[in-house]
Design a protein around this motif. Structure first.
Motif, PDB file in Angstrom:
ATOM      1  N   ASP A 192      -7.077  -2.674  -7.150  1.00  0.00           N
ATOM      2  CA  ASP A 192      -8.360  -2.970  -6.897  1.00  0.00           C
ATOM      3  C   ASP A 192      -9.003  -2.380  -5.790  1.00  0.00           C
ATOM      4  OD1 ASP A 192      -7.394  -3.751  -4.294  1.00  0.00           O
ATOM      5  OD2 ASP A 192      -6.653  -5.736  -4.972  1.00  0.00           O
ATOM      6  N   GLU A 193     -10.257  -2.719  -5.731  1.00  0.00           N
ATOM      7  CA  GLU A 193     -11.021  -2.047  -4.758  1.00  0.00           C
ATOM      8  C   GLU A 193     -10.744  -2.087  -3.195  1.00  0.00           C
ATOM      9  OE1 GLU A 193     -15.195  -3.164  -5.240  1.00  0.00           O
ATOM     10  OE2 GLU A 193     -14.835  -5.280  -5.552  1.00  0.00           O
ATOM     11  N   GLU A 194      -9.779  -2.769  -2.961  1.00  0.00           N
ATOM     12  CA  GLU A 194      -9.293  -2.991  -1.552  1.00  0.00           C
ATOM     13  C   GLU A 194      -8.020  -2.291  -1.497  1.00  0.00           C
ATOM     14  OE1 GLU A 194      -9.157  -6.998  -0.381  1.00  0.00           O
ATOM     15  OE2 GLU A 194     -11.392  -7.125   0.002  1.00  0.00           O
ATOM     16  N   ASN A 195      -7.594  -1.255  -2.620  1.00  0.00           N
ATOM     17  CA  ASN A 195      -6.283  -0.540  -2.558  1.00  0.00           C
ATOM     18  C   ASN A 195      -5.125  -1.484  -2.751  1.00  0.00           C
ATOM     19  OD1 ASN A 195      -7.617   1.868  -2.578  1.00  0.00           O
ATOM     20  ND2 ASN A 195      -7.414   2.110  -0.304  1.00  0.00           N
ATOM     21  N   GLY A 196      -5.261  -2.335  -3.530  1.00  0.00           N
ATOM     22  CA  GLY A 196      -3.993  -3.599  -3.515  1.00  0.00           C
ATOM     23  C   GLY A 196      -3.685  -3.150  -4.936  1.00  0.00           C
ATOM     24  N   PHE A 197      -2.545  -3.427  -5.163  1.00  0.00           N
ATOM     25  CA  PHE A 197      -1.769  -3.272  -6.704  1.00  0.00           C
ATOM     26  C   PHE A 197      -2.032  -4.616  -7.184  1.00  0.00           C
ATOM     27  CE2 PHE A 197       0.291   0.732  -5.294  1.00  0.00           C
ATOM     28  CZ  PHE A 197       0.007   1.498  -6.492  1.00  0.00           C
ATOM     29  N   ASP A 220       2.598  -3.730  -1.356  1.00  0.00           N
ATOM     30  CA  ASP A 220       1.641  -3.650  -2.486  1.00  0.00           C
ATOM     31  C   ASP A 220       0.527  -3.150  -2.470  1.00  0.00           C
ATOM     32  OD1 ASP A 220       3.918  -4.692  -4.003  1.00  0.00           O
ATOM     33  OD2 ASP A 220       3.412  -6.761  -3.520  1.00  0.00           O
ATOM     34  N   ARG A 221       0.219  -1.769  -1.464  1.00  0.00           N
ATOM     35  CA  ARG A 221      -0.995  -1.321  -1.480  1.00  0.00           C
ATOM     36  C   ARG A 221      -0.949   0.092  -1.659  1.00  0.00           C
ATOM     37  NH1 ARG A 221      -4.800  -4.619   0.499  1.00  0.00           N
ATOM     38  NH2 ARG A 221      -6.110  -2.652   1.232  1.00  0.00           N
ATOM     39  N   VAL A 222      -1.758   0.775  -2.092  1.00  0.00           N
ATOM     40  CA  VAL A 222      -1.802   2.101  -2.345  1.00  0.00           C
ATOM     41  C   VAL A 222      -2.000   2.857  -0.897  1.00  0.00           C
ATOM     42  CG1 VAL A 222      -3.173   3.996  -3.288  1.00  0.00           C
ATOM     43  CG2 VAL A 222      -3.026   1.989  -4.362  1.00  0.00           C
ATOM     44  N   ALA A 265      -7.977  14.580  -0.446  1.00  0.00           N
ATOM     45  CA  ALA A 265      -8.735  13.657   0.352  1.00  0.00           C
ATOM     46  C   ALA A 265      -8.556  12.270  -0.133  1.00  0.00           C
ATOM     47  CB  ALA A 265     -10.123  14.149   0.811  1.00  0.00           C
ATOM     48  N   ASP A 266      -8.500  11.182   0.719  1.00  0.00           N
ATOM     49  CA  ASP A 266      -8.304   9.924   0.157  1.00  0.00           C
ATOM     50  C   ASP A 266      -9.459   9.583  -0.792  1.00  0.00           C
ATOM     51  OD1 ASP A 266      -5.759   9.698   1.266  1.00  0.00           O
ATOM     52  OD2 ASP A 266      -6.545   8.528   3.183  1.00  0.00           O
ATOM     53  N   ARG A 267     -10.731   9.771  -0.165  1.00  0.00           N
ATOM     54  CA  ARG A 267     -11.881   9.836  -1.038  1.00  0.00           C
ATOM     55  C   ARG A 267     -11.942  10.372  -2.365  1.00  0.00           C
ATOM     56  NH1 ARG A 267     -13.284  13.361   2.856  1.00  0.00           N
ATOM     57  NH2 ARG A 267     -14.431  15.184   1.958  1.00  0.00           N
ATOM     58  N   ASP A 268     -11.229  11.288  -2.652  1.00  0.00           N
ATOM     59  CA  ASP A 268     -11.166  12.022  -3.898  1.00  0.00           C
ATOM     60  C   ASP A 268     -10.017  11.341  -4.896  1.00  0.00           C
ATOM     61  OD1 ASP A 268     -13.421  13.520  -3.208  1.00  0.00           O
ATOM     62  OD2 ASP A 268     -12.092  15.015  -2.265  1.00  0.00           O
ATOM     63  N   LEU A 269      -9.187  10.553  -4.574  1.00  0.00           N
ATOM     64  CA  LEU A 269      -8.133  10.018  -5.344  1.00  0.00           C
ATOM     65  C   LEU A 269      -9.041   9.219  -6.441  1.00  0.00           C
ATOM     66  CD1 LEU A 269      -6.093   7.899  -2.593  1.00  0.00           C
ATOM     67  CD2 LEU A 269      -5.311  10.285  -4.159  1.00  0.00           C
ATOM     68  N   TYR A 304       0.624  10.582   2.181  1.00  0.00           N
ATOM     69  CA  TYR A 304       1.811   9.881   1.943  1.00  0.00           C
ATOM     70  C   TYR A 304       2.799  10.316   0.725  1.00  0.00           C
ATOM     71  CZ  TYR A 304       5.159   5.753   1.508  1.00  0.00           C
ATOM     72  OH  TYR A 304       5.995   4.766   1.424  1.00  0.00           O
ATOM     73  N   TYR A 305       1.962  10.261  -0.327  1.00  0.00           N
ATOM     74  CA  TYR A 305       2.543  10.640  -1.524  1.00  0.00           C
ATOM     75  C   TYR A 305       2.715  12.158  -1.749  1.00  0.00           C
ATOM     76  CZ  TYR A 305       1.317   5.878  -2.594  1.00  0.00           C
ATOM     77  OH  TYR A 305       1.255   4.395  -2.609  1.00  0.00           O
ATOM     78  N   GLY A 306       1.988  12.879  -0.881  1.00  0.00           N
ATOM     79  CA  GLY A 306       2.077  14.215  -1.138  1.00  0.00           C
ATOM     80  C   GLY A 306       1.572  14.729  -2.489  1.00  0.00           C
TER      81      GLY A 306
END
Length: 695
Positions: A338-343, A362-364, A381-385, A369-371
């Motif tokens: 979801d848009e709040e980074n929840g699975f 249960d959050r991205v 960058a996180d915004r580029d995921l 963290y994942y490399g």
């Protein structure tokens, strides 16, 4: 259907109709010759609906006419009035059969194993058919009675209509819903029961609830119809029906409505209960029938809607289990974020692809963290995921990412597909993320690209040699010694070009095939590679490398892959040499003491070396030890070398040059046990497939 079977059904329904008609005639209202209740209408509907496909329907019509005429005359009706009732009943029964065949064929069929009324939609259609068929009978029955005795009021016509509708609904539903289990019990009555019955299989709490509903119904109906005198209070009994409809089985609800509806009618007939205070018999009968009809409709509507909901829930759970099984069994990683980074959903494969990293809460988590890296090795960058970019409104094509963390230190290349789900769940938008491992595909592609690069480089070397010495020949035509040396170099370069082209054809047609081990003469192989490197350096005006090797032991291996291995390692040794330094490469072999039957090969150079702490990492995919030193490369050369060695059952490692500056690469290959092949050219170590077969 055979005639005996059809006749047996006709006889059975005739008997039921006779009993129901006789009971109904016992409730005739004074002065109207109309009955307060008419269960025969329900039996008639069940009869004609079941027999509608019979070829001997005339037997049913004849039996109905005889029974109706006889019973009515025997209970005080005139012959003319009895004939009117025959016509009315025939009209109602035939109308019901026709409408059922059109609107509800699946609920009333001629077979014994037909489906029952189990859906709320079917129940409402049955109610509509009951209203229309009863209206058809009402147009004949009350009208004919009024023409004959002039005593029939509109209330009596309403009673006729209401009693028939209620009777049709109750009797048909009870007959079709309860008929199948009764027939099943009758057929299996002599068979020993293998398990607990329906009642014993219920939990104790549910058994107690059934008993509580029965006790509450008995007490409430006794109090209401034995002592109650307030009309609205009678309809409060519907609360018990609601309780049963919401909580208990549909079969129990049908029996409950049938039994306690009959109780209400009997109390009213005997002058007890709130309905008995109504002076007009027609209105009294109408109110009593409306009460029974209301109880029936409410109870069955609740029970059938609950059954449909439970069936739908069971199907949804089954589909959810199936979907979960499918998602968890696929090798591709699948997640809904979801848009709040929840699975919302994720399968085990995505955890495996991420290197076994669990997700806290249960959050991205963040990309670090994942490399997660871009294919060129720069962090994402996180915004580029990918899912964040989709939420930002981008339309993404498949995205490649490099994953490298403690779980997968060698790195993994994945392709990520994303799609924005329509609508919202819990007020949030969601993105489906599908992750596919393409590491092997990319490795194959890069191996081919690496091999093609090696071949292209080595093809350019002899071409440069040919061009350079051809030009020299033109300038030294008068010098026989120079001519001989130049022609020799040109022949050697063209031979090497042919060998490289043959190897390329073999590799591109069988690079994924099983190894084809053969006797490999490392001495000749290294000599050939060294000659090519020296010729290229001389023709290009570069520093000519120095090679030191002698008495190299032969090995058993795939000639194409062994050559690629040596080309890569020697090429790296020359490439990573400092400016102004003459590349010096030493190749030695000896029996490996740690691995019986293996030969250890060591290639030592005087280059810039490998940074401390990276001697193992350089063999990983996409690892480059000298990113900022200006050396080009993909970071796959040594990874390919490692794969070649491991495919031969050996090991490979790197260390500093013990004699000074540079690097030593050491690997093992199987010692030679295969006989040497007959020479097929200047390089007897090489498999020489024909050009035609390679194509």
């Amino acid at each position: 259907m055979t005639f005996p079977r059809s006749a047996a059904r006709t006889a059975g329904f005739s008997a039921l109709y006779l009993v129901a008609m006789f009971l109904g005639r016992q409730t005739v209202m004074d002065g109207t010759n109309l009955s307060l209740v008419w269960p025969a209408a329900g039996v008639l509907a069940l009869w004609f609906g079941t027999q509608r496909a019979s070829r001997w329907r005339w037997l049913d019509v004849l039996s109905l006419a005889v029974i109706t005429m006889t019973v009515n005359v025997a209970t005080g009706a005139t012959a003319a009035l009895a004939a009117v009732f025959v016509a009315a009943n025939l009209m109602q029964g035939c109308t019901f059969a026709v409408l059922v065949g059109r609107w509800l064929p699946e609920a009333l069929i001629t077979g014994d194993d037909g489906p029952v009324l189990s859906r709320l939609r079917q129940f409402w259609r049955l109610a509509g058919i009951a209203v229309l068929s009863s209206a058809a009978g009402t147009m004949i029955g009350p009208t004919g009675a009024w023409l004959l005795n002039r005593h029939l009021l509109w209330e009596s016509a309403a009673v006729w209509m209401t009693r028939n509708v209620v009777a049709v609904v109750i009797v048909v539903v009870a007959g079709r819903y309860l008929g199948h289990p009764v027939r099943g019990w009758w057929r299996c009555r002599g068979t020993p029961r293998t398990g607990p019955g329906p009642w014993r299989s219920l939990p104790a709490r549910k058994q107690a609830e059934y008993v509580a509903v029965l006790v509450a119904s008995v007490v409430a109906y006794h109090l209401m119809f034995g002592f109650g005198r307030d009309l609205p209070a009678a309809f409060a009994l519907i609360a018990i029906t609601v309780w049963a409809g919401l909580r208990l089985s549909t079969g129990f609800v049908i029996l409950h409505d049938l039994v306690f509806g009959t109780v209400a009618i009997l109390f009213t007939l005997c002058g007890y209960g709130p309905f008995a205070l109504i002076e007009s018999q027609a209105v009294r009968a109408l109110i009593a029938q409306l009460f029974v009809g209301t109880v029936t409709v409410v109870g069955l509507s609740l029970a059938l809607s609950r059954d449909e909901r439970d069936a739908l829930t069971a199907r949804l759970r089954q589909q959810a289990r199936l979907l979960t099984t499918v998602i968890e069994s696929v090798s591709e990683g699948i997640a809904v974020v979801d848009e709040e980074n929840g699975f919302l959903v994720r399968n085990p494969a995505i955890e495996r692809l991420l290197g076994g990293f669990d997700t806290t809460g249960d959050r991205v988590q963040s990309s670090t963290y994942y490399g997660l890296f871009h294919p060129d090795g720069t962090p994402i960058a996180d915004r580029d995921l990918p899912h964040r970019r989709v939420f930002a409104g981008e339309r993404l094509d498949p995205v490649e990412m490099l994953i490298r963390n403690a779980g997968i230190p060698e790195g993994r290349i994945v392709v990520v597909n994303t799609a924005l789900m329509p609508g919202r769940i819990n007020g949030l938008r969601h993105v489906v993320v599908a992750m596919h491992d393409v590491t092997e595909d990319r490795r194959h592609r890069d191996e081919l690209a690496n091999f093609a690069g090696v071949v292209a480089h080595d093809l350019l070397n002899p071409l440069a040699t040919v061009e350079g010495w051809s030009q020299a020949l033109l300038e030294d035509l008068d010098d026989p010694g120079a001519l001989t040396d130049g022609i020799t170099r040109i022949q050697r370069a063209s031979t090497r070009m042919r060998a490289l082209i043959d190897d390329l054809l073999v590799y591109t047609t069988a690079r994924d095939a099983a190894l084809a081990p053969a006797h490999c003469d490392l001495e000749s192989l290294v000599a050939d590679i060294a000659a090519g490197r020296r010729d290229h350096a001389q023709s290009a005006g570069e520093t000519v490398p120095v090679f030191r090797f002698s008495g190299l032991d032969p090995v058993d291996g795939d000639p194409v892959l062994v050559r690629q291995l040596m080309e890569n390692l020697i090429g790296n040794a020359i490439k990573y040499t400092g400016s102004g330094v003459t590349p010096t490469i030493t190749v030695t072999t000896y029996a490996d003491t740690a691995g019986p039957g293996m030969t250890r090969v060591e290639i030592t150079d005087n280059g810039i070396g490998i940074p401390a702490g990276q001697h193992d990492a350089v063999f990983g995919n996409f690892h480059r030890a000298h990113v900022d030193a200006g050396y080009s490369g993909t970071g796959l050369g040594l990874a390919i070398c490692k794969r070649i060695v491991e495919r031969h059952g050996g090991t490979i490692c790197a260390s500093d040059n013990p004699d000074g500056r540079g690097t030593r690469v050491s690997f093992t290959l199987p010692s030679s046990r295969l006989p040497a092949r007959a020479p097929t050219g200047p390089h007897p170590y090489r498999l020489r497939p024909s050009f035609e077969r390679a194509r």
